[in-house]
Design an enzyme around this catalytic site. Structure first.
Site, mmCIF file in Angstrom:
data_model
loop_
_atom_site.group_PDB
_atom_site.id
_atom_site.type_symbol
_atom_site.label_atom_id
_atom_site.label_comp_id
_atom_site.label_asym_id
_atom_site.label_seq_id
_atom_site.Cartn_x
_atom_site.Cartn_y
_atom_site.Cartn_z
ATOM 1 N N HIS A 103 -7.664 -5.598 2.644
ATOM 2 C CA HIS A 103 -7.145 -5.436 4.006
ATOM 3 C C HIS A 103 -7.184 -3.986 4.426
ATOM 4 O O HIS A 103 -7.069 -3.088 3.602
ATOM 5 C CB HIS A 103 -5.730 -6.006 4.128
ATOM 6 C CG HIS A 103 -4.741 -5.485 3.129
ATOM 7 N ND1 HIS A 103 -4.724 -5.887 1.813
ATOM 8 C CD2 HIS A 103 -3.725 -4.601 3.259
ATOM 9 C CE1 HIS A 103 -3.736 -5.271 1.173
ATOM 10 N NE2 HIS A 103 -3.121 -4.476 2.034
ATOM 11 N N HIS A 105 -5.494 -1.178 6.884
ATOM 12 C CA HIS A 105 -4.320 -0.815 7.692
ATOM 13 C C HIS A 105 -4.784 -0.014 8.903
ATOM 14 O O HIS A 105 -5.587 0.911 8.770
ATOM 15 C CB HIS A 105 -3.357 0.075 6.889
ATOM 16 C CG HIS A 105 -2.738 -0.596 5.710
ATOM 17 N ND1 HIS A 105 -1.467 -1.119 5.741
ATOM 18 C CD2 HIS A 105 -3.217 -0.825 4.463
ATOM 19 C CE1 HIS A 105 -1.182 -1.635 4.556
ATOM 20 N NE2 HIS A 105 -2.221 -1.476 3.760
#
Ligand SMILES: [Zn+2]
Length: 147
Positions: A103, A105
């Site tokens: 992922h 940010h």
């Protein structure tokens, strides 16, 4: 790569877990981080389970960056007084990765928010010989597409 029913981000992508989603396309989903470092902190995840950056399909990687670009524009356009944006990807435990579904940010920045990416206090300046030695180590793997 299929979704992993044990993975919280897979559960968000599939709709089995609730999240404050703000963007979705065939490859990626973006939603609010429920533990924000700053106001408006977002996460961009691939819509398939890739645990690490190395395992991430390059098409998904490219779309994650494209989504981060859109999100950073939206953050700056929102009435939040966003003054800057940092992108951060933690790959591996030592890097601070806690959910093993790759992922990215998207972290809005505000003057005086006290968040930052800093060299450790007292870190020595880079030794040019050592820097070149490391670059030499990396070039063959990068050329082979291992990295
Ligand atoms: Zn997952």
């Amino acid at each position: 790569m299929p979704l992993d029913p044990q993975c919280i981000f897979c559960r968000i992508v599939s709709g089995q877990a609730v999240a404050h989603k703000v963007y979705r396309d065939p490859l990626v989903t973006a939603f609010m981080d429920i533990h924000p470092v700053t106001k408006g902190h977002l996460l961009v995840v691939p819509n398939s389970h890739f645990p690490t950056l190395a395992s991430l399909d390059p098409q998904y990687a490219a779309q994650m960056m494209a989504a981060a670009r859109r999100l950073s524009g939206a953050l700056r356009a929102a009435p939040l007084s966003v003054e800057g944006v940092n992108l951060h990807l933690a790959d591996g435990v030592a890097a601070g990765q806690s959910v093993f579904h790759c992922h990215l940010h998207v972290i809005p920045r505000y003057a005086g928010d006290k968040f930052g990416f800093q060299r450790p206090i007292g870190a020595p300046d880079g030794d040019p010989m050592e820097i070149e030695q490391i670059a030499s180590m990396l070039r063959p793997a990068v050329a082979d597409g291992v990295a």
